[in-house]
Enzyme design. Structure first.
Site, PDB file in Angstrom:
ATOM      1  N   GLY A   8       0.846  -1.204   0.000  1.00 13.54           N
ATOM      2  CA  GLY A   8       0.000   0.000   0.000  1.00 13.54           C
ATOM      3  C   GLY A   8       0.871   1.240   0.000  1.00 13.54           C
ATOM      4  O   GLY A   8       0.500   2.287   0.538  1.00 13.54           O
ATOM      5  N   GLY A  11      -0.221   5.004  -1.098  1.00 14.63           N
ATOM      6  CA  GLY A  11      -1.287   5.726  -0.419  1.00 14.63           C
ATOM      7  C   GLY A  11      -0.800   6.925   0.378  1.00 14.63           C
ATOM      8  O   GLY A  11       0.383   7.296   0.336  1.00 14.63           O
ATOM      9  N   GLN A  12      -1.734   7.522   1.129  1.00 11.35           N
ATOM     10  CA  GLN A  12      -1.413   8.743   1.883  1.00 11.35           C
ATOM     11  C   GLN A  12      -0.260   8.497   2.860  1.00 11.35           C
ATOM     12  O   GLN A  12       0.671   9.299   2.946  1.00 11.35           O
ATOM     13  CB  GLN A  12      -2.655   9.242   2.651  1.00 11.35           C
ATOM     14  CG  GLN A  12      -2.463  10.624   3.252  1.00 11.35           C
ATOM     15  CD  GLN A  12      -3.568  11.018   4.232  1.00 11.35           C
ATOM     16  OE1 GLN A  12      -4.477  10.240   4.529  1.00 11.35           O
ATOM     17  NE2 GLN A  12      -3.493  12.231   4.738  1.00 11.35           N
ATOM     18  N   ASP A  34       2.443  -2.086  -4.172  1.00  6.44           N
ATOM     19  CA  ASP A  34       1.055  -1.625  -4.199  1.00  6.44           C
ATOM     20  C   ASP A  34       0.356  -2.407  -5.311  1.00  6.44           C
ATOM     21  O   ASP A  34       1.028  -2.973  -6.194  1.00  6.44           O
ATOM     22  CB  ASP A  34       0.988  -0.116  -4.483  1.00  6.44           C
ATOM     23  CG  ASP A  34      -0.293   0.524  -3.956  1.00  6.44           C
ATOM     24  OD1 ASP A  34      -0.236   1.249  -2.947  1.00  6.44           O
ATOM     25  OD2 ASP A  34      -1.361   0.291  -4.564  1.00  6.44           O
ATOM     26  N   ASP A  53      -0.927  -7.546  -4.978  1.00  4.77           N
ATOM     27  CA  ASP A  53      -2.338  -7.447  -4.610  1.00  4.77           C
ATOM     28  C   ASP A  53      -2.446  -8.205  -3.291  1.00  4.77           C
ATOM     29  O   ASP A  53      -2.335  -9.439  -3.259  1.00  4.77           O
ATOM     30  CB  ASP A  53      -3.214  -8.082  -5.695  1.00  4.77           C
ATOM     31  CG  ASP A  53      -4.685  -8.088  -5.287  1.00  4.77           C
ATOM     32  OD1 ASP A  53      -4.991  -7.773  -4.108  1.00  4.77           O
ATOM     33  OD2 ASP A  53      -5.528  -8.415  -6.131  1.00  4.77           O
ATOM     34  N   TYR A 142     -15.808  -0.512   7.429  1.00  9.50           N
ATOM     35  CA  TYR A 142     -14.394  -0.181   7.692  1.00  9.50           C
ATOM     36  C   TYR A 142     -14.054  -0.483   9.158  1.00  9.50           C
ATOM     37  O   TYR A 142     -13.053  -1.140   9.454  1.00  9.50           O
ATOM     38  CB  TYR A 142     -14.185   1.298   7.369  1.00  9.50           C
ATOM     39  CG  TYR A 142     -12.805   1.858   7.629  1.00  9.50           C
ATOM     40  CD1 TYR A 142     -11.714   1.475   6.862  1.00  9.50           C
ATOM     41  CD2 TYR A 142     -12.604   2.819   8.625  1.00  9.50           C
ATOM     42  CE1 TYR A 142     -10.451   2.027   7.084  1.00  9.50           C
ATOM     43  CE2 TYR A 142     -11.350   3.372   8.845  1.00  9.50           C
ATOM     44  CZ  TYR A 142     -10.278   2.976   8.073  1.00  9.50           C
ATOM     45  OH  TYR A 142      -9.038   3.519   8.290  1.00  9.50           O
ATOM     46  N   LYS A 146     -11.565  -3.160  10.973  1.00 12.19           N
ATOM     47  CA  LYS A 146     -10.481  -2.725  11.872  1.00 12.19           C
ATOM     48  C   LYS A 146     -10.506  -3.514  13.180  1.00 12.19           C
ATOM     49  O   LYS A 146      -9.461  -3.935  13.684  1.00 12.19           O
ATOM     50  CB  LYS A 146     -10.581  -1.223  12.145  1.00 12.19           C
ATOM     51  CG  LYS A 146     -10.180  -0.356  10.963  1.00 12.19           C
ATOM     52  CD  LYS A 146      -8.754  -0.679  10.526  1.00 12.19           C
ATOM     53  CE  LYS A 146      -8.305   0.105   9.326  1.00 12.19           C
ATOM     54  NZ  LYS A 146      -7.069  -0.447   8.731  1.00 12.19           N
TER      55      LYS A 146
HETATM   56  P1  NAD Z   1      -4.863   5.100   1.254  1.00 16.25           P
HETATM   57  O1  NAD Z   1      -6.237   4.800   0.803  1.00 16.25           O
HETATM   58  O2  NAD Z   1      -4.317   6.452   1.017  1.00 16.25           O
HETATM   59  O3  NAD Z   1      -3.840   4.080   0.597  1.00 16.25           O
HETATM   60  C1  NAD Z   1      -4.083   2.704   0.570  1.00 16.25           C
HETATM   61  C2  NAD Z   1      -3.184   2.096  -0.464  1.00 16.25           C
HETATM   62  O4  NAD Z   1      -3.498   0.694  -0.478  1.00 16.25           O
HETATM   63  C3  NAD Z   1      -3.439   2.638  -1.891  1.00 16.25           C
HETATM   64  O5  NAD Z   1      -2.214   3.004  -2.490  1.00 16.25           O
HETATM   65  C4  NAD Z   1      -4.073   1.460  -2.617  1.00 16.25           C
HETATM   66  O6  NAD Z   1      -3.718   1.389  -3.987  1.00 16.25           O
HETATM   67  C5  NAD Z   1      -3.501   0.275  -1.830  1.00 16.25           C
HETATM   68  N1  NAD Z   1      -4.316  -0.926  -1.939  1.00 16.25           N
HETATM   69  C6  NAD Z   1      -5.663  -1.043  -1.926  1.00 16.25           C
HETATM   70  N2  NAD Z   1      -6.015  -2.325  -2.095  1.00 16.25           N
HETATM   71  C7  NAD Z   1      -4.867  -3.017  -2.209  1.00 16.25           C
HETATM   72  C8  NAD Z   1      -4.564  -4.385  -2.417  1.00 16.25           C
HETATM   73  N3  NAD Z   1      -5.522  -5.307  -2.568  1.00 16.25           N
HETATM   74  N4  NAD Z   1      -3.265  -4.764  -2.488  1.00 16.25           N
HETATM   75  C9  NAD Z   1      -2.280  -3.849  -2.359  1.00 16.25           C
HETATM   76  N5  NAD Z   1      -2.498  -2.533  -2.176  1.00 16.25           N
HETATM   77  C10 NAD Z   1      -3.779  -2.135  -2.107  1.00 16.25           C
HETATM   78  O7  NAD Z   1      -4.767   4.696   2.791  1.00 16.25           O
HETATM   79  P2  NAD Z   1      -3.833   5.337   3.920  1.00 16.25           P
HETATM   80  O8  NAD Z   1      -4.498   6.544   4.410  1.00 16.25           O
HETATM   81  O9  NAD Z   1      -2.434   5.401   3.455  1.00 16.25           O
HETATM   82  O10 NAD Z   1      -4.017   4.243   5.055  1.00 16.25           O
HETATM   83  C11 NAD Z   1      -3.065   3.244   5.336  1.00 16.25           C
HETATM   84  C12 NAD Z   1      -3.528   2.491   6.564  1.00 16.25           C
HETATM   85  O11 NAD Z   1      -3.692   3.398   7.656  1.00 16.25           O
HETATM   86  C13 NAD Z   1      -4.884   1.799   6.409  1.00 16.25           C
HETATM   87  O12 NAD Z   1      -4.891   0.616   7.152  1.00 16.25           O
HETATM   88  C14 NAD Z   1      -5.843   2.801   7.008  1.00 16.25           C
HETATM   89  O13 NAD Z   1      -7.023   2.185   7.461  1.00 16.25           O
HETATM   90  C15 NAD Z   1      -5.008   3.324   8.158  1.00 16.25           C
HETATM   91  N6  NAD Z   1      -5.461   4.629   8.651  1.00 16.25           N
HETATM   92  C16 NAD Z   1      -5.334   5.729   7.875  1.00 16.25           C
HETATM   93  C17 NAD Z   1      -5.788   6.946   8.368  1.00 16.25           C
HETATM   94  C18 NAD Z   1      -5.683   8.217   7.567  1.00 16.25           C
HETATM   95  O14 NAD Z   1      -6.227   9.244   7.998  1.00 16.25           O
HETATM   96  N7  NAD Z   1      -4.988   8.217   6.440  1.00 16.25           N
HETATM   97  C19 NAD Z   1      -6.361   7.004   9.627  1.00 16.25           C
HETATM   98  C20 NAD Z   1      -6.516   5.849  10.367  1.00 16.25           C
HETATM   99  C21 NAD Z   1      -6.030   4.650   9.868  1.00 16.25           C
HETATM  100  C1  AKB Z   2     -11.062   7.651   7.487  1.00 15.49           C
HETATM  101  O1  AKB Z   2     -11.604   8.744   7.707  1.00 15.49           O
HETATM  102  O2  AKB Z   2     -11.628   6.662   7.000  1.00 15.49           O
HETATM  103  C2  AKB Z   2      -9.615   7.495   7.916  1.00 15.49           C
HETATM  104  C3  AKB Z   2      -9.565   6.994   9.318  1.00 15.49           C
HETATM  105  C4  AKB Z   2      -9.669   7.935  10.435  1.00 15.49           C
HETATM  106  O3  AKB Z   2      -9.447   5.814   9.520  1.00 15.49           O
HETATM  107  N1  AKB Z   2      -8.965   8.763   7.769  1.00 15.49           N
END
Ligand code: NAD
Ligand code: AKB
Length: 316
Positions: A8, A11-12, A34, A53, A142, A146
């Protein structure tokens, strides 16, 4: 030296965590993966990368074997609002990928980080100063994934000794990669809109408080918990961590200090509002502070200052 796989990575979080890990552990020791492929830019230029994947266990196992991986950061996700539009996909990635990573970690003796979220809370959870150990009955798919991920990760630790660790991230605010379809995305979008247009239409109501964190603190949390002394960990999956709690009015007021003509109006997105209302207003992260010295560097004031400086340079 650790041999790390980030799944992943586009992602962000992954787009910033991967370079941060490469800086510490060496470019060639951190593999970026990714399902979006080919990966682009710094992720490819500064170290190894491949397609995974995460719903396909063989994809993960093959890469772990090929690169002698001993540490996995599993960031594959479908965030809260996006998963509500496709619950099956939310489950396949939110649980399927976690279980696959756990199995590969068990077989190849890897340490594993899979973030949880404030989304793991819901109906019946005390909303203020939410304790580390409390009721978890989320109302989103979601959140269900989790809680399942937390339970599976603890199960694999207790049953098989897999070194699983995790944090419950709040909403993350950053300036490199836009968020992927969550409920807290507004707290990133507001900065981009303020810089570009001087105004923002907020999808959440005034008075909607949620925990938030600036990305540099989130990266440090991910790295520090994986380096923490395991004998000091009473909890594992997952630790409450937070840096600040605010509502839309508070962030708008802070932005106005830098952009005095900034204005905000409201157009409520009922899906996101319902989700936000079910999440904590503010979490108690004292267990993370006590067990592995968690402490954020940024608050709303210092984060806003930095976001505006960086985005002015990037967007104007
Ligand atoms: P994101 O959506 O920005 O990135 C997720 C990445 O996962 C993407 O690049 C996507 O292409 C990849 N992905 C999706 N399905 C996939 C698969 N089957 N195989 C491989 N890659 C795949 O998410 P993020 O914000 O970077 O979040 C990362 C983790 O942190 C997640 O577990 C999310 O729940 C957790 N999280 C994020 C936040 C936030 O605010 N960003 C907050 C709480 C928890
Ligand atoms: C969302 O809003 O889904 C994420 C999180 C807090 O898990 N940024």
């Amino acid at each position: 030296m650790k041999k790390i796989l980030v799944i992943g990575a586009c992602g962000q979080i992954g787009s910033e965590l991967t370079p941060a890990l490469r800086k510490i552990y060496g470019n060639n020791n951190v593999v970026a993966a990714d399902c979006l492929y080919p990966l682009k830019g710094e992720l490819v230029d500064s170290g190894p990368s491949c397609k995974i994947d995460a719903t396909q266990i063989e994809d993960i196992a093959t890469t772990v074997k090929q690169y002698n991986i001993d540490t996995i950061y599993n960031l594959a996700a479908i965030l809260s609002a996006k998963a509500e539009a496709n619950p099956m996909l939310g489950w396949e990635v939110g649980v399927g990928a976690v279980l696959n990573c756990l199995e590969v970690a068990r077989e190849f003796h890897c340490q594993l980080f899979t973030p949880s979220s404030i989304g793991a809370f819901g109906t019946g959870t005390p909303p203020d100063n939410t304790p580390q150990d409390t009721i978890q009955r989320p109302k989103t798919i979601y959140g269900v994934t989790k809680v399942t991920g937390e339970l599976l990760s603890d199960y694999y630790f207790k049953r098989f000794g897999v070194d699983t660790r995790s944090v419950r991230y709040p909403g993350l605010i950053s300036n490199i990669t836009l968020p992927g379809g969550g409920t807290t995305d507004y707290a990133v979008d507001i900065y981009y809109s303020a810089i570009r247009n001087g105004k923002f239409t907020c999808p959440l109501r005034q008075g909607t408080f949620m925990d938030m964190m600036y990305m540099p603190d989130a990266l440090r949390a991910a790295i520090d918990i994986m380096e923490a002394d395991s004998t000091k960990l009473i909890h594992r999956n997952s630790f409450n961590v937070t840096a600040m709690s605010f509502d839309p009015e508070m962030i708008a007021t802070e932005i106005k200090k830098h952009i005095p003509n900034f204005t905000m109006d409201y157009q409520i997105d009922e899906l996101r509002q319902g989700i936000a209302d079910s999440w904590p207003n503010s979490m108690d992260d004292s267990c993370a502070r006590a067990e592995w010295d968690w402490k954020p560097d940024y608050d709303l004031v210092s984060m806003t200052e930095d976001m505006i400086t960086v985005l002015r340079e990037k967007l104007l």
